[in-house]
Design a protein around this motif. Sequence first.
Motif, PDB file in Angstrom:
ATOM      1  N   ALA A   1      45.892  43.140  41.005  1.00 50.08           N
ATOM      2  CA  ALA A   1      46.483  42.430  42.051  1.00 50.08           C
ATOM      3  C   ALA A   1      47.001  42.849  43.165  1.00 50.08           C
ATOM      4  O   ALA A   1      46.687  42.659  44.421  1.00 50.08           O
ATOM      5  N   VAL A   2      47.863  43.982  43.045  1.00 49.91           N
ATOM      6  CA  VAL A   2      48.654  44.839  44.281  1.00 49.91           C
ATOM      7  C   VAL A   2      47.436  45.067  45.127  1.00 49.91           C
ATOM      8  O   VAL A   2      47.807  45.020  46.662  1.00 49.91           O
ATOM      9  N   VAL A   3      46.461  45.665  44.782  1.00 52.11           N
ATOM     10  CA  VAL A   3      45.501  46.279  45.539  1.00 52.11           C
ATOM     11  C   VAL A   3      44.730  45.065  46.080  1.00 52.11           C
ATOM     12  O   VAL A   3      44.550  45.255  47.573  1.00 52.11           O
ATOM     13  N   TYR A   4      44.550  43.995  45.876  1.00 48.77           N
ATOM     14  CA  TYR A   4      43.869  42.990  46.528  1.00 48.77           C
ATOM     15  C   TYR A   4      44.939  42.423  47.425  1.00 48.77           C
ATOM     16  O   TYR A   4      44.189  42.289  48.626  1.00 48.77           O
ATOM     17  N   ILE A   5      46.420  42.501  47.224  1.00 52.28           N
ATOM     18  CA  ILE A   5      46.986  41.953  48.333  1.00 52.28           C
ATOM     19  C   ILE A   5      47.047  43.065  49.465  1.00 52.28           C
ATOM     20  O   ILE A   5      46.980  42.554  50.567  1.00 52.28           O
ATOM     21  N   LEU A   6      46.933  44.269  49.267  1.00 58.04           N
ATOM     22  CA  LEU A   6      46.668  45.391  50.190  1.00 58.04           C
ATOM     23  C   LEU A   6      45.292  44.998  51.178  1.00 58.04           C
ATOM     24  O   LEU A   6      45.353  44.933  52.360  1.00 58.04           O
ATOM     25  N   TRP A   7      44.433  44.799  50.063  1.00 57.80           N
ATOM     26  CA  TRP A   7      43.262  44.314  51.019  1.00 57.80           C
ATOM     27  C   TRP A   7      43.326  43.144  51.946  1.00 57.80           C
ATOM     28  O   TRP A   7      42.893  43.062  53.078  1.00 57.80           O
TER      29      TRP A   7
ATOM     30  N   GLY B   1      35.174  31.142  38.306  1.00 58.02           N
ATOM     31  CA  GLY B   1      36.658  31.326  37.978  1.00 58.02           C
ATOM     32  C   GLY B   1      36.809  30.576  36.811  1.00 58.02           C
ATOM     33  O   GLY B   1      37.461  30.880  35.559  1.00 58.02           O
ATOM     34  N   LEU B   2      36.429  29.219  36.598  1.00 54.37           N
ATOM     35  CA  LEU B   2      36.641  28.479  35.583  1.00 54.37           C
ATOM     36  C   LEU B   2      35.828  28.913  34.409  1.00 54.37           C
ATOM     37  O   LEU B   2      36.317  28.906  33.056  1.00 54.37           O
ATOM     38  N   LEU B   3      34.517  29.412  34.672  1.00 58.30           N
ATOM     39  CA  LEU B   3      33.737  29.990  33.680  1.00 58.30           C
ATOM     40  C   LEU B   3      34.228  31.054  32.858  1.00 58.30           C
ATOM     41  O   LEU B   3      34.471  31.254  31.680  1.00 58.30           O
ATOM     42  N   HIS B   4      34.901  32.084  33.788  1.00 64.26           N
ATOM     43  CA  HIS B   4      35.550  33.361  33.191  1.00 64.26           C
ATOM     44  C   HIS B   4      36.891  32.886  32.348  1.00 64.26           C
ATOM     45  O   HIS B   4      37.091  33.335  31.414  1.00 64.26           O
ATOM     46  N   LEU B   5      37.553  31.850  32.912  1.00 64.43           N
ATOM     47  CA  LEU B   5      38.777  31.344  32.327  1.00 64.43           C
ATOM     48  C   LEU B   5      38.726  30.868  30.899  1.00 64.43           C
ATOM     49  O   LEU B   5      39.352  31.127  30.143  1.00 64.43           O
TER      50      LEU B   5
ATOM     51  N   ILE C   1      42.163  34.830  31.904  1.00 60.55           N
ATOM     52  CA  ILE C   1      43.075  34.654  33.123  1.00 60.55           C
ATOM     53  C   ILE C   1      42.670  35.731  33.932  1.00 60.55           C
ATOM     54  O   ILE C   1      42.441  35.588  35.159  1.00 60.55           O
ATOM     55  N   ARG C   2      42.820  37.107  33.359  1.00 61.95           N
ATOM     56  CA  ARG C   2      42.744  38.301  34.442  1.00 61.95           C
ATOM     57  C   ARG C   2      41.320  38.303  35.120  1.00 61.95           C
ATOM     58  O   ARG C   2      40.976  38.613  36.125  1.00 61.95           O
ATOM     59  N   LEU C   3      40.251  38.038  34.215  1.00 62.89           N
ATOM     60  CA  LEU C   3      38.806  38.016  34.631  1.00 62.89           C
ATOM     61  C   LEU C   3      38.619  36.985  35.595  1.00 62.89           C
ATOM     62  O   LEU C   3      38.223  37.494  36.708  1.00 62.89           O
ATOM     63  N   ALA C   4      39.160  35.802  35.368  1.00 56.79           N
ATOM     64  CA  ALA C   4      39.112  34.842  36.504  1.00 56.79           C
ATOM     65  C   ALA C   4      39.487  35.180  37.716  1.00 56.79           C
ATOM     66  O   ALA C   4      39.044  35.059  38.737  1.00 56.79           O
ATOM     67  N   ALA C   5      40.955  35.804  37.487  1.00 62.18           N
ATOM     68  CA  ALA C   5      41.701  36.129  38.866  1.00 62.18           C
ATOM     69  C   ALA C   5      40.805  37.147  39.590  1.00 62.18           C
ATOM     70  O   ALA C   5      40.605  37.124  40.674  1.00 62.18           O
ATOM     71  N   ALA C   6      40.237  38.303  38.809  1.00 59.68           N
ATOM     72  CA  ALA C   6      39.687  39.561  39.566  1.00 59.68           C
ATOM     73  C   ALA C   6      38.483  39.008  40.068  1.00 59.68           C
ATOM     74  O   ALA C   6      38.272  39.525  41.306  1.00 59.68           O
ATOM     75  N   MET C   7      37.590  38.096  39.303  1.00 62.91           N
ATOM     76  CA  MET C   7      36.210  37.740  40.075  1.00 62.91           C
ATOM     77  C   MET C   7      36.538  36.871  41.141  1.00 62.91           C
ATOM     78  O   MET C   7      35.811  37.026  42.055  1.00 62.91           O
ATOM     79  N   SER C   8      37.453  35.995  41.115  1.00 63.27           N
ATOM     80  CA  SER C   8      37.759  35.020  42.201  1.00 63.27           C
ATOM     81  C   SER C   8      38.159  35.914  43.467  1.00 63.27           C
ATOM     82  O   SER C   8      37.707  35.656  44.633  1.00 63.27           O
ATOM     83  N   PHE C   9      39.010  36.675  43.110  1.00 64.91           N
ATOM     84  CA  PHE C   9      39.425  37.910  44.600  1.00 64.91           C
ATOM     85  C   PHE C   9      38.280  38.410  45.037  1.00 64.91           C
ATOM     86  O   PHE C   9      38.127  38.415  46.045  1.00 64.91           O
ATOM     87  N   ARG C  10      37.390  38.863  44.018  1.00 66.06           N
ATOM     88  CA  ARG C  10      36.344  39.993  44.556  1.00 66.06           C
ATOM     89  C   ARG C  10      35.518  38.787  45.192  1.00 66.06           C
ATOM     90  O   ARG C  10      35.204  39.355  46.600  1.00 66.06           O
ATOM     91  N   LEU C  11      35.091  37.769  44.708  1.00 66.28           N
ATOM     92  CA  LEU C  11      34.066  36.887  45.580  1.00 66.28           C
ATOM     93  C   LEU C  11      34.879  36.588  46.995  1.00 66.28           C
ATOM     94  O   LEU C  11      33.945  36.920  47.994  1.00 66.28           O
TER      95      LEU C  11
END
Lengths: 293, 276
Positions: free
Chosen positions: B44-50, B83-87, B108-118
């Motif tokens: 998550a930290v890296v996504y904040i940097l992005w 996000g919901l699917l992964h959740l 939760i992790r996967l959903a967050a990561a996928m949403s951030f990525r998209l």
Amino acid sequence: MSIVVSALGYTYHPGTPLETVALEDISFQLEPGQWISVVGHTGSGKSTLAQHLNGLLPPQRGSVEVDGIPCRKGEGRLREIRRIVGLVFQYPEQQLFAETVFDEISYAPRNWSCPEQEVERRVRTAAERLGIPEATFQRSPFHFSGGEKRKIAIASVLAASPRYLVLDEPTAGLDTTSRKELLALLKELRSSEGLGILLITHDLEMALEMSSRILLLHEGRRFFWGTPDELLPELTERNAVRLAPPDILALSSRLLSRGCSVPLTWDWETLANALNRDPSFILRKNEADECAS
Amino acid sequence: MRFLNHMTFGQYIPTESLIHRLDPRCKILATTLLLTGIFLADHAVVYILWGVALIVLAGASKLPIRMVLGSARPVLILVLFTGLLHLFFTDGTPLVSVGPLVITREGIRLAAAMSFRLVFLVLFASFLTLTTSPMELADGIESLFSPLVRFGFPAHELAMMMTISLRFIPTLLDETDRIMKAQIARGAMLDQGNFFRRLQSFLPVLIPLFVIVFQRAEDLAVAMESRCYKGGSGRTRMNPLCWKNSDSFALLGVALGIVLAECADRNLSWFVTPLL
Ligand SMILES: Nc1ncnc2c1ncn2[C@@H]1O[C@H](COP(=O)(O)OP(=O)(O)O)[C@@H](O)[C@H]1O
Ligand SMILES: [Mg+2]
């Protein structure tokens, strides 16, 4: 009973680099049976104004009222407004979609849940008004010429029996005959059914000939609002509004300068001023013409 | 009513900024790198940097941050959906269960990561189109793919198709808006009823739109042919691309940033658990 526009302003994409002020501080009124022409060069905000008159765009500043109903976001009677004010967009023939002419014209009344018999009556009346023969009702609207398609599109707006008709450059791209026909028809509608007509055009001649009032827009602002007679003296600054004065005025001016009598409300100095030339120029030009001939 | 006013995806906003002046090839390569970088990030930290990087880039290109962020709007539904699917459908340690649905820690992790990525994917991709005109973009792509031409790869045709489609997106949106308004003025109710009702009530918009699209395509083809367009070979350019030092620096900077971010991403695992 009237359309009242007061201090209307509208900006496209406010707060972005694409921000465009399309209208600013526009006020006027349209009553049933009245004919108003809105003139202005391309980009002066005419189409934006038209979309405010039936609630397609809610005013950002100022207000628009149709027969006492305010056009604004969340107003429950917006559909009622859209029935009262028929809006014919520019190039309305591009909106045709139905399989038959009948279906096309009946689209609007059916949308307002007219009973089927009434729909049929309205379609017939509207088609008759526009000179669309009943024999073509079952044909596809796409098989007609441009001018005829436009008539079908206008009939489909009329079939909703509006009290006001707003037309955005309805004669653009039509040949002279179809243009005259269409204007005659609008005149007829106005006098026989008391329709209020707001006609958007950049043809000053048409505006001067037809309207009870003219609204001249320039860069989104009201440059002039008054009767056709009052407009001419204002036109000296016509370069600022980028509208060509009608040819007929140039002709009249030349006739007047030769001492012919022309049945016009204006004296020839006003006319020459409106044409932005000093009277002696026209005289001299006429002499030159005579020498040449 | 403003129907389609919020669409900024795929639009080009010319502001005279440093980023706008970069070579399109540099921007395309940098964007490709950035997209790869985003896919490599786990924390998550890296996504904040992005996110911070995006804000800095938006500032450097003189675009309002709201506009840049707004370009993700069209895909929000998609993001929510994935996000919901992964959740709900990820196996792992259960945390909460709502009826038959189980939310797991991994979910939760996967959903967050996928949403951030998209979201970041779309944001950076649209940042490219916001700062690069379709013309430049096509030139850049053509130039980058030109080594493949000898193997029969249609680089020029591809670029031309892209230019034309990109060029016509705003036009088509305008047309759609206009036709929708015209049908609403005739009493159409485009936004009511269930899915099939809506689809049906959209026919009066779709049919005229198709007619217009085909008409336009035809006109364009005729216009191009009548001016002797015959494909890429032998065509000269008005503005030949020119790679400057600033482009090298910018690309280098981006590459360096991504390497650093990736290093940080790997080493962060010592301190915090990654999203993935
Ligand atoms: N959908 C739109 N988005 C952004 N700007 C627009 C839009 N429609 C019109 N404009 C801008 O608003 C101004 C007025 O346009 P318009 O009302 O179409 O003028 P007219 O009909 O007199 O040619 C123009 O500068 C035009 O570029
Ligand atoms: Mg217009």
